[in-house]
Write a protein that holds these residues in place. Sequence first.
Motif, PDB file in Angstrom:
ATOM      1  N   ASN A 290      16.602 -32.664  -6.448  1.00  0.00           N
ATOM      2  CA  ASN A 290      15.246 -33.271  -6.006  1.00  0.00           C
ATOM      3  C   ASN A 290      14.166 -32.898  -6.781  1.00  0.00           C
ATOM      4  O   ASN A 290      13.406 -33.651  -7.385  1.00  0.00           O
ATOM      5  CB  ASN A 290      15.101 -33.285  -4.594  1.00  0.00           C
ATOM      6  CG  ASN A 290      13.730 -33.781  -4.190  1.00  0.00           C
ATOM      7  OD1 ASN A 290      13.358 -35.156  -4.433  1.00  0.00           O
ATOM      8  ND2 ASN A 290      12.939 -33.273  -3.383  1.00  0.00           N
ATOM      9  N   LYS A 291      14.167 -31.397  -6.852  1.00  0.00           N
ATOM     10  CA  LYS A 291      13.071 -30.969  -7.665  1.00  0.00           C
ATOM     11  C   LYS A 291      13.063 -31.068  -9.189  1.00  0.00           C
ATOM     12  O   LYS A 291      12.119 -31.501  -9.709  1.00  0.00           O
ATOM     13  CB  LYS A 291      13.364 -29.399  -7.541  1.00  0.00           C
ATOM     14  CG  LYS A 291      12.676 -28.696  -6.377  1.00  0.00           C
ATOM     15  CD  LYS A 291      12.590 -27.178  -6.297  1.00  0.00           C
ATOM     16  CE  LYS A 291      12.101 -26.720  -5.001  1.00  0.00           C
ATOM     17  NZ  LYS A 291      12.314 -25.132  -5.064  1.00  0.00           N
ATOM     18  N   THR A 292      14.613 -31.244  -9.694  1.00  0.00           N
ATOM     19  CA  THR A 292      14.770 -31.620 -11.121  1.00  0.00           C
ATOM     20  C   THR A 292      14.251 -32.992 -11.276  1.00  0.00           C
ATOM     21  O   THR A 292      13.523 -33.373 -12.545  1.00  0.00           O
ATOM     22  CB  THR A 292      16.156 -31.291 -11.415  1.00  0.00           C
ATOM     23  OG1 THR A 292      16.452 -30.031 -11.054  1.00  0.00           O
ATOM     24  CG2 THR A 292      16.203 -31.688 -13.014  1.00  0.00           C
ATOM     25  N   ILE A 293      14.470 -33.872 -10.689  1.00  0.00           N
ATOM     26  CA  ILE A 293      14.251 -35.211 -10.800  1.00  0.00           C
ATOM     27  C   ILE A 293      12.586 -35.372 -10.658  1.00  0.00           C
ATOM     28  O   ILE A 293      12.135 -35.969 -11.540  1.00  0.00           O
ATOM     29  CB  ILE A 293      14.734 -36.167  -9.535  1.00  0.00           C
ATOM     30  CG1 ILE A 293      16.184 -36.339  -9.776  1.00  0.00           C
ATOM     31  CG2 ILE A 293      14.153 -37.725  -9.922  1.00  0.00           C
ATOM     32  CD1 ILE A 293      16.929 -37.242  -8.718  1.00  0.00           C
ATOM     33  N   GLN A 294      12.060 -34.825  -9.780  1.00  0.00           N
ATOM     34  CA  GLN A 294      10.562 -34.898  -9.613  1.00  0.00           C
ATOM     35  C   GLN A 294       9.841 -34.256 -10.803  1.00  0.00           C
ATOM     36  O   GLN A 294       8.890 -34.796 -11.580  1.00  0.00           O
ATOM     37  CB  GLN A 294      10.193 -34.064  -8.334  1.00  0.00           C
ATOM     38  CG  GLN A 294      10.728 -34.652  -6.962  1.00  0.00           C
ATOM     39  CD  GLN A 294       9.764 -35.695  -6.355  1.00  0.00           C
ATOM     40  OE1 GLN A 294       8.773 -36.187  -7.308  1.00  0.00           O
ATOM     41  NE2 GLN A 294      10.181 -36.211  -5.210  1.00  0.00           N
ATOM     42  N   ASP A 295      10.586 -32.930 -11.172  1.00  0.00           N
ATOM     43  CA  ASP A 295       9.966 -32.409 -12.474  1.00  0.00           C
ATOM     44  C   ASP A 295       9.898 -33.137 -13.557  1.00  0.00           C
ATOM     45  O   ASP A 295       8.950 -33.352 -14.436  1.00  0.00           O
ATOM     46  CB  ASP A 295      10.690 -30.998 -12.680  1.00  0.00           C
ATOM     47  CG  ASP A 295      10.391 -30.113 -13.720  1.00  0.00           C
ATOM     48  OD1 ASP A 295       8.929 -30.133 -14.003  1.00  0.00           O
ATOM     49  OD2 ASP A 295      11.007 -29.612 -14.503  1.00  0.00           O
TER      50      ASP A 295
END
Length: 559
Positions: A290-295
């Motif tokens: 999730n963090k990677t996609i958001q980033d």
Amino acid sequence: MNNHQTAEFLQSVRFFQDLDDGQRHALAQKFKPISLLDGEELFREGNPGGDFYIITSGMIHLARWEDDNQTSIGTLGTGEFLGHEAYVRDSNHTETAVSVGQSTLLTLDIDQFDWMLEQHPEIEDDIKFLARSYQIGRQQAFKWLGADEIIHFIAKKHIYKLFYALVVPILMAVFGAAALIASIPNIAAFNYKVLAFIGTFSTVVGVLWTLWKWIDWGNDFYIVTNQRVIWLEKIILMYESRNETPLDAILSVNINTSYWQRLFRSGDVVVNTFTSKIIMRGVDHPEQLNKTIQDYWQRSQNHAEIEEQDARIRILRDRLGFDEKVESTGIPALPPEKEELSLFERLINRLSVRFEMDGTVTYRKHWYLLLRRIWIIPALMTPVGILIIGRLITFGSGTSFFGLAAPMDDLGYMIIALAAIIVASSPWWIYHIADWSNDVYQVDHKSIFDIDRKPLGKDISKSAPLEKILNMNVEQTFLQRILNFGTVLINIGEATFSFEGVHNPSMVQGEIFSRYYARKETLKREAAEGERKRMVNWISTYHDQIDGQKEVGDEPEFY
């Protein structure tokens, strides 16, 4: 960059976003800034690793030597990091990093990097997981990646999903083995022979089923690149699918977890687009995904805003005469000439499953689908042809072919019969070949097309703009994977374009995605250009009014 600025910058890097201000300021003191000139190497493939780098401005290009050829891996930009993989694997660098233009970075030497990971184990977990992602990406060598596309995250389904899937096949194998062992002492009796057969069958099926489930679990990947989010699913011997969405088509990302998933640190990551969603079930480390996609979703938006701001400043300076102008030759650019094809080239294109002309790529269905339509006539002709060849070989030799004599009259009748079959079936052949040839899928620089022209019948054509694509999915059955063809499903709003039976569907999907991406960039530039021109015209008009007032000696009036 002072300590406070470094701490603020670290807040934008996903590894450090969960730290508090005090922790970030303490960590910022450990980083040292370095600057690189255009073309200067940061490190070379094969050199010892250990240092950790974060790009604060500029770009770093990565490349690797393979079989005496240098292969481009991609380009990293502001906020991205490198060097961690060599540290985690305790090995030399596996690529060469070169600055593109002037670049600045923050760096930690190997001792300071050790200190950071000891102080913040959660960062160490993230970095190790990311290093494993890069390693999996190199091992898999995905052929559908774009020229400048880098994988930043790869996750599999959590291992508990594998254990859950293996319960039934393992029980079946254990039951079979137990039955087989129990039957051995009395194998001479009929009942025990049946038991031995059932035990052997259950054991073999259970073991093969277990192996199949294990391979199937290892073939599913959830991937994030600098351009898109991908769910790659392969069901061995049955099915292959790649569902993806570009980063700029994402509306939101959610994590759904049950009690058992939270217990095993697993979850479902849901990527929502305008009219559809990609559900990545049972993800290992869903928070990191999730963090990677958001980033990278936010990074793509920020990158577009920075480019827009730079372009506005450049046009404004040019319009107001602050920069030296380049004189135009006054000669308008000529449009590219249309390709002139020979009759032979046009015939080849009519029978090709893929060809490109005037910037438009045309795909046809696989040859197998044509042969499946017309196989009956060759099947009828083959026995007659074999008899004719056999009788020509045995004619005049006094021998027979398949126990039959070879009189010239019979041979003539056979040739006439074969010619009659060919002539009578030729309209049928021509119809099906023309029908196959006219059923095409096309992609140019602006649109996709699904065209189906029935000979002497209806002409059905669908088209849609490339920029409206929401996601794409590749589907292949076992037979299609063997013959390398399948279906590319393209979702556009509420409609779905099905490029059915195309050869090498992964390549087709990659080509469509590349053109989609190029089209989106073109539209962004055109829209931004129009907006910039309007803004600059207003500012230029204001500037001219000020100059005019100064010439007549009047003060400008403001309302």
